[in-house]
Design an enzyme around this catalytic site. Sequence first.
Site, PDB file in Angstrom:
ATOM      1  N   TYR A 165       0.984  -1.381   0.054  1.00  0.00           N
ATOM      2  CA  TYR A 165       0.276  -0.063  -0.363  1.00  0.00           C
ATOM      3  C   TYR A 165       0.692   1.077   0.396  1.00  0.00           C
ATOM      4  O   TYR A 165       0.779   1.765  -0.839  1.00  0.00           O
ATOM      5  CB  TYR A 165      -0.917  -0.116   0.635  1.00  0.00           C
ATOM      6  CG  TYR A 165      -1.301   1.404   1.326  1.00  0.00           C
ATOM      7  CD1 TYR A 165      -2.577   1.935  -0.115  1.00  0.00           C
ATOM      8  CD2 TYR A 165      -1.780   2.453   1.362  1.00  0.00           C
ATOM      9  CE1 TYR A 165      -3.008   2.531   0.411  1.00  0.00           C
ATOM     10  CE2 TYR A 165      -1.899   3.439   1.676  1.00  0.00           C
ATOM     11  CZ  TYR A 165      -3.211   3.497   1.624  1.00  0.00           C
ATOM     12  OH  TYR A 165      -4.481   4.863   1.447  1.00  0.00           O
ATOM     13  N   ARG A 203       2.093   8.346  13.251  1.00  0.00           N
ATOM     14  CA  ARG A 203       1.955   9.968  13.634  1.00  0.00           C
ATOM     15  C   ARG A 203       0.568   9.701  13.712  1.00  0.00           C
ATOM     16  O   ARG A 203       0.148  10.320  14.718  1.00  0.00           O
ATOM     17  CB  ARG A 203       2.637  11.294  13.155  1.00  0.00           C
ATOM     18  CG  ARG A 203       2.298  12.248  14.439  1.00  0.00           C
ATOM     19  CD  ARG A 203       2.996  13.329  12.910  1.00  0.00           C
ATOM     20  NE  ARG A 203       2.114  13.518  11.873  1.00  0.00           N
ATOM     21  CZ  ARG A 203       2.621  13.788  10.726  1.00  0.00           C
ATOM     22  NH1 ARG A 203       3.051  14.741  11.006  1.00  0.00           N
ATOM     23  NH2 ARG A 203       1.183  13.894   8.981  1.00  0.00           N
ATOM     24  N   ARG A 233     -10.264   4.335   6.625  1.00  0.00           N
ATOM     25  CA  ARG A 233      -9.266   3.007   6.681  1.00  0.00           C
ATOM     26  C   ARG A 233      -7.895   3.155   7.633  1.00  0.00           C
ATOM     27  O   ARG A 233      -7.686   5.035   8.380  1.00  0.00           O
ATOM     28  CB  ARG A 233      -9.698   3.402   5.629  1.00  0.00           C
ATOM     29  CG  ARG A 233     -10.202   3.048   4.707  1.00  0.00           C
ATOM     30  CD  ARG A 233     -10.445   3.112   3.201  1.00  0.00           C
ATOM     31  NE  ARG A 233      -9.008   2.116   2.541  1.00  0.00           N
ATOM     32  CZ  ARG A 233      -8.319   2.970   1.946  1.00  0.00           C
ATOM     33  NH1 ARG A 233      -8.675   3.976   1.583  1.00  0.00           N
ATOM     34  NH2 ARG A 233      -7.443   2.214   1.303  1.00  0.00           N
ATOM     35  N   PHE A 293      15.391  19.428  -1.456  1.00  0.00           N
ATOM     36  CA  PHE A 293      14.567  18.450  -1.515  1.00  0.00           C
ATOM     37  C   PHE A 293      13.508  17.448  -1.149  1.00  0.00           C
ATOM     38  O   PHE A 293      13.450  17.310  -0.012  1.00  0.00           O
ATOM     39  CB  PHE A 293      13.835  18.949  -3.306  1.00  0.00           C
ATOM     40  CG  PHE A 293      12.791  18.394  -3.057  1.00  0.00           C
ATOM     41  CD1 PHE A 293      11.945  18.948  -3.031  1.00  0.00           C
ATOM     42  CD2 PHE A 293      12.469  17.045  -3.756  1.00  0.00           C
ATOM     43  CE1 PHE A 293      10.423  18.445  -3.644  1.00  0.00           C
ATOM     44  CE2 PHE A 293      11.602  16.562  -4.498  1.00  0.00           C
ATOM     45  CZ  PHE A 293      10.182  17.343  -3.863  1.00  0.00           C
TER      46      PHE A 293
HETATM   47  C1  D61 Z   1      12.199  12.643  -2.350  1.00  0.00           C
HETATM   48  C2  D61 Z   1      11.310  14.223  -1.162  1.00  0.00           C
HETATM   49  C3  D61 Z   1       9.729  13.904  -1.244  1.00  0.00           C
HETATM   50  C4  D61 Z   1       9.606  12.965  -1.231  1.00  0.00           C
HETATM   51  C5  D61 Z   1       9.759  12.053  -1.965  1.00  0.00           C
HETATM   52  C6  D61 Z   1      11.823  11.790  -2.067  1.00  0.00           C
HETATM   53  C7  D61 Z   1       8.783  10.322  -2.215  1.00  0.00           C
HETATM   54  C8  D61 Z   1       7.627  10.271  -2.147  1.00  0.00           C
HETATM   55  C9  D61 Z   1       7.051  11.525  -1.137  1.00  0.00           C
HETATM   56  C10 D61 Z   1       8.077  12.475  -1.435  1.00  0.00           C
HETATM   57  C11 D61 Z   1       5.629  11.257  -0.522  1.00  0.00           C
HETATM   58  C12 D61 Z   1       5.795  10.801   0.340  1.00  0.00           C
HETATM   59  C13 D61 Z   1       4.333  11.032   0.808  1.00  0.00           C
HETATM   60  C14 D61 Z   1       4.520  10.987   1.962  1.00  0.00           C
HETATM   61  C15 D61 Z   1       2.618  11.766   2.742  1.00  0.00           C
HETATM   62  N1  D61 Z   1       1.575  11.239   2.716  1.00  0.00           N
HETATM   63  C16 D61 Z   1       0.374  11.278   2.187  1.00  0.00           C
HETATM   64  O1  D61 Z   1       0.645  12.501   1.160  1.00  0.00           O
HETATM   65  C17 D61 Z   1      -0.100  10.701   1.334  1.00  0.00           C
HETATM   66  O2  D61 Z   1      -1.131  10.786   0.375  1.00  0.00           O
HETATM   67  C18 D61 Z   1      -0.182  10.128  -0.560  1.00  0.00           C
HETATM   68  C19 D61 Z   1      -0.871  10.660  -1.864  1.00  0.00           C
HETATM   69  C20 D61 Z   1      -0.418  11.403  -2.327  1.00  0.00           C
HETATM   70  C21 D61 Z   1       1.243  11.581  -2.400  1.00  0.00           C
HETATM   71  C22 D61 Z   1       1.153  13.067  -3.346  1.00  0.00           C
HETATM   72  C23 D61 Z   1       2.357  13.815  -3.334  1.00  0.00           C
HETATM   73  C24 D61 Z   1       2.897  13.902  -1.565  1.00  0.00           C
HETATM   74  C25 D61 Z   1       4.843  14.295  -1.237  1.00  0.00           C
HETATM   75  C26 D61 Z   1       4.846  15.061  -2.876  1.00  0.00           C
HETATM   76  C27 D61 Z   1       3.992  14.543  -3.795  1.00  0.00           C
HETATM   77  C28 D61 Z   1       3.213  13.846  -3.995  1.00  0.00           C
HETATM   78  C29 D61 Z   1       4.948  14.918  -5.324  1.00  0.00           C
HETATM   79  C30 D61 Z   1       6.303  15.368  -4.775  1.00  0.00           C
HETATM   80  C31 D61 Z   1       6.432  15.928  -3.679  1.00  0.00           C
HETATM   81  C32 D61 Z   1       5.999  15.164  -2.946  1.00  0.00           C
HETATM   82  C33 D61 Z   1      -1.670  11.119   2.577  1.00  0.00           C
HETATM   83  O3  D61 Z   1      -2.350  12.262   2.559  1.00  0.00           O
HETATM   84  C34 D61 Z   1      -2.850  12.763   3.449  1.00  0.00           C
HETATM   85  C35 D61 Z   1      -3.091  13.979   3.685  1.00  0.00           C
HETATM   86  O4  D61 Z   1      -1.436  14.491   3.941  1.00  0.00           O
HETATM   87  O5  D61 Z   1      -3.835  14.655   3.204  1.00  0.00           O
HETATM   88  C36 D61 Z   1      -2.347   9.765   2.865  1.00  0.00           C
HETATM   89  O6  D61 Z   1      -4.046  10.233   2.644  1.00  0.00           O
HETATM   90  O7  D61 Z   1      -1.806   8.500   2.971  1.00  0.00           O
HETATM   91 MG    MG Z   2      -5.240   8.494   0.288  1.00  0.00          MG
END
Ligand code: D61
Ligand code: MG
Length: 334
Positions: free
Chosen positions: A168, A212, A225, A285
């Site tokens: 997931y 967290r 969920r 970044f």
């Molecule tokens: C380097 C820098 C940033 C990075 C990386 C590597 C590798 C992965 C990520 C960022 C993504 C980390 C996601 C951690 C936070 N989780 C969420 O936001 C969950 O949503 C996941 C689906 C959408 C992802 C959107 C995303 C997030 C960060 C990014 C990105 C896209 C694009 C570019 C840079 C960073 C979480 O959301 C809840 C909420 O905060 O509303 C969930 O629904 O589980």
């Molecule tokens: Mg989600």
Amino acid sequence: MGTLGAILKHPDDFYPLLKLKMAMKHAEKQIPQQPHWGFCYTMLHKVSRSFALVIQQLGPQLRDAVCVFYLVLRALDTVEDDTSIATDVKLPILISFHRHIYDCEWHFSCGTKDYKVLMDQFHHVSTAFSELGKGHQGAIEEITRRMGAGMAKFISKEVETIDDYDEYCHYVAGLVGLGLSKLFHASQLEDLAPDDLSNSMGLFLQKTNIIRDYLEDINEIPKCRMFWPREIWSKYVNKLEDLKYEENSVKAVQCLNDMVTNSLIHVNDCLKYMSALQDPAIFRFCAIPQIMAIGTLALCYNNIEVFRGVVKMRRGKITTRTSFCLVNYNLNIL
Ligand code: D61
Ligand code: MG
């Protein structure tokens, strides 16, 4: 609490907060003039202040691609997270989302507050997407397709095993890592990183959030969920929600420590990934969110407060407490 209140309570935070404010002002001035780009950067700040800051310090071309990438996936996640959408409506949207981004008229109304604005005005995001280079577009499309399919798979599937948990987290965050590595490569700023290392970058951030946010998620109405895997929590309690009751405090903290230990598995890969980066802005970044995550885990470890209220690092505290890290690694943009 306002900024002034925050400073009076923690005077040591003043300097880092001032630097943060100045970085934000500087970033604002760099936003492109057209309304769709204005919308994208304004939305980025509203839905994610922390990622907005690290995205804004990237070079102009990569910054625009990453901003659109973020908003496309945030929109997809808004569909996934909206519990009021019936499954038979939700599934086809998740699965075909990667095609809708090429259609500047398409939108689907859902979510609340800022997320609703993002969904209602999604045409600004698709317009911005249409102006990106083909390499960037292709990377964003592919990741959106794979994430949508993965989210669809998990809509009616619970996270039982640790393998499910990793799978997931791969869909919702690991794929973001893969996509970012592709964007860095397409911009000719970095070599293409191995997929397993890119995946770990996302897993580490996502698992930290899942740990967290235990209380926030378990208390959500309508029932949200849960992503703590049964394979871990069932060693300590019969029902996941039992962890929040005072009589189970000892078990709860043991389970929490088990979860934190599981997330630390990814740290090696993350360090390896970051060691290979060449471009200083890309390094910042990537490294700043990782440092925030490790700080959050340090705060959560052995801490019953995770089950009582919100355990979040203060913005000022992130920069003071972690400042030795930031300075040693040349990350002091904040
Ligand atoms: C380097 C820098 C940033 C990075 C990386 C590597 C590798 C992965 C990520 C960022 C993504 C980390 C996601 C951690 C936070 N989780 C969420 O936001 C969950 O949503 C996941 C689906 C959408 C992802 C959107 C995303 C997030 C960060 C990014 C990105 C896209 C694009 C570019 C840079 C960073 C979480 O959301 C809840 C909420 O905060 O509303 C969930 O629904 O589980
Ligand atoms: Mg989600």
